[in-house]
Write a protein that holds these residues in place. Sequence first.
Motif, PDB file in Angstrom:
ATOM      1  N   ASP A 125      -3.126  38.640  -0.358  1.00  0.00           N
ATOM      2  CA  ASP A 125      -3.343  37.879  -1.321  1.00  0.00           C
ATOM      3  C   ASP A 125      -4.479  38.227  -2.413  1.00  0.00           C
ATOM      4  OD1 ASP A 125      -5.467  36.181  -0.693  1.00  0.00           O
ATOM      5  OD2 ASP A 125      -5.178  34.946  -0.827  1.00  0.00           O
ATOM      6  N   CYS A 126      -4.629  37.518  -3.435  1.00  0.00           N
ATOM      7  CA  CYS A 126      -5.211  38.519  -4.617  1.00  0.00           C
ATOM      8  C   CYS A 126      -6.705  38.482  -4.199  1.00  0.00           C
ATOM      9  CB  CYS A 126      -6.068  37.903  -5.876  1.00  0.00           C
ATOM     10  SG  CYS A 126      -6.366  35.926  -5.348  1.00  0.00           S
ATOM     11  N   SER A 127      -7.311  37.628  -3.370  1.00  0.00           N
ATOM     12  CA  SER A 127      -9.021  37.862  -2.729  1.00  0.00           C
ATOM     13  C   SER A 127      -8.825  38.514  -1.537  1.00  0.00           C
ATOM     14  CB  SER A 127      -9.553  36.045  -2.906  1.00  0.00           C
ATOM     15  OG  SER A 127      -8.701  35.152  -1.826  1.00  0.00           O
ATOM     16  N   GLY A 128      -7.778  38.442  -1.063  1.00  0.00           N
ATOM     17  CA  GLY A 128      -7.754  38.705   0.608  1.00  0.00           C
ATOM     18  C   GLY A 128      -7.786  40.441   0.030  1.00  0.00           C
ATOM     19  N   THR A 129      -7.038  40.409  -0.833  1.00  0.00           N
ATOM     20  CA  THR A 129      -6.886  42.669  -0.790  1.00  0.00           C
ATOM     21  C   THR A 129      -8.399  43.317  -0.845  1.00  0.00           C
ATOM     22  OG1 THR A 129      -5.945  42.125  -2.354  1.00  0.00           O
ATOM     23  CG2 THR A 129      -4.559  42.591  -0.977  1.00  0.00           C
ATOM     24  N   ILE A 130      -9.085  42.560  -1.944  1.00  0.00           N
ATOM     25  CA  ILE A 130     -10.685  43.035  -2.408  1.00  0.00           C
ATOM     26  C   ILE A 130     -10.808  42.591  -1.259  1.00  0.00           C
ATOM     27  CG2 ILE A 130     -12.250  42.069  -3.585  1.00  0.00           C
ATOM     28  CD1 ILE A 130     -10.347  41.368  -6.344  1.00  0.00           C
ATOM     29  N   TRP A 131     -11.378  41.901  -0.368  1.00  0.00           N
ATOM     30  CA  TRP A 131     -11.913  41.493   0.492  1.00  0.00           C
ATOM     31  C   TRP A 131     -12.001  42.429   1.658  1.00  0.00           C
ATOM     32  CZ3 TRP A 131     -12.080  40.733   6.259  1.00  0.00           C
ATOM     33  CH2 TRP A 131     -13.270  40.649   5.954  1.00  0.00           C
TER      34      TRP A 131
END
Length: 251
Positions: free
Chosen positions: A42-48
């Motif tokens: 998701d949005c935060s998972g890809t950035i993390w």
Amino acid sequence: MTTEADQKRSALIAWMEARQGRFRYSNARPQKLNPDSSRESDCSGTIWRDYKDNGIDLADIDMSYELATAGTLVASGSTVAQFVAAKAKLKKADVVAMALKAGYKNGTQINHVELYDRDLYSWGHGGYPAMGPNRTLITKSWLLGDAAFWTVRRIIPDTATEAQEITTITNQGAEMFVIFQHGKSIGIWKPGDLWYSFFPNTKTMDSVIQNLKVAKETVVYWGSIRPNRKKANDHTIEDLASLGENRKIWG
């Protein structure tokens, strides 16, 4: 002149480019934090994962509302016009966190993050389109155009210049403040205020003093609490007395 920080930021953008449209949308754990193998995130998972694969461990700061407090503040606002006006301050790989009215809790809290690229474009994965991440004009109607408010955070500092900005944040009118540990990261919080900031990879009291230039005599607490952002304004210095064995006092 290209700095080491610029190279790191470019590497983060390259990571997204190499995976464009590869992952289906899902916020399931631990799959979202390992999208190359799970093929979902998701949005935060890809950035993390992007930061992790580029040598920056955000530990358990892996939700959009948590990323909204990581690093240092670059800009904040509530309109697209304000974001466009702040364009000159932005750099690649800055995290743009927003409270989408069509998202979780209807814009009353941060519910989406994008990784800023350049020229008002960003990388993100919010489930539209179904496969991500994708590079999109961040002012679109389903991104900042739908945001009740937004904030931009910088996780990769420009060494000395932004180290001074960190010092300014931690001492903005505060006679004392709190340093706390959350996972492998350090947070700084002024009791009675509605803000706190995370500094990933800063793990010890000595490193806080050395890297963030925090005055030791202003530290009132060092431990493993994480303030509740929604209720932070209700906390006082006296509240810290009940935190248990981890409480330490300097000054």
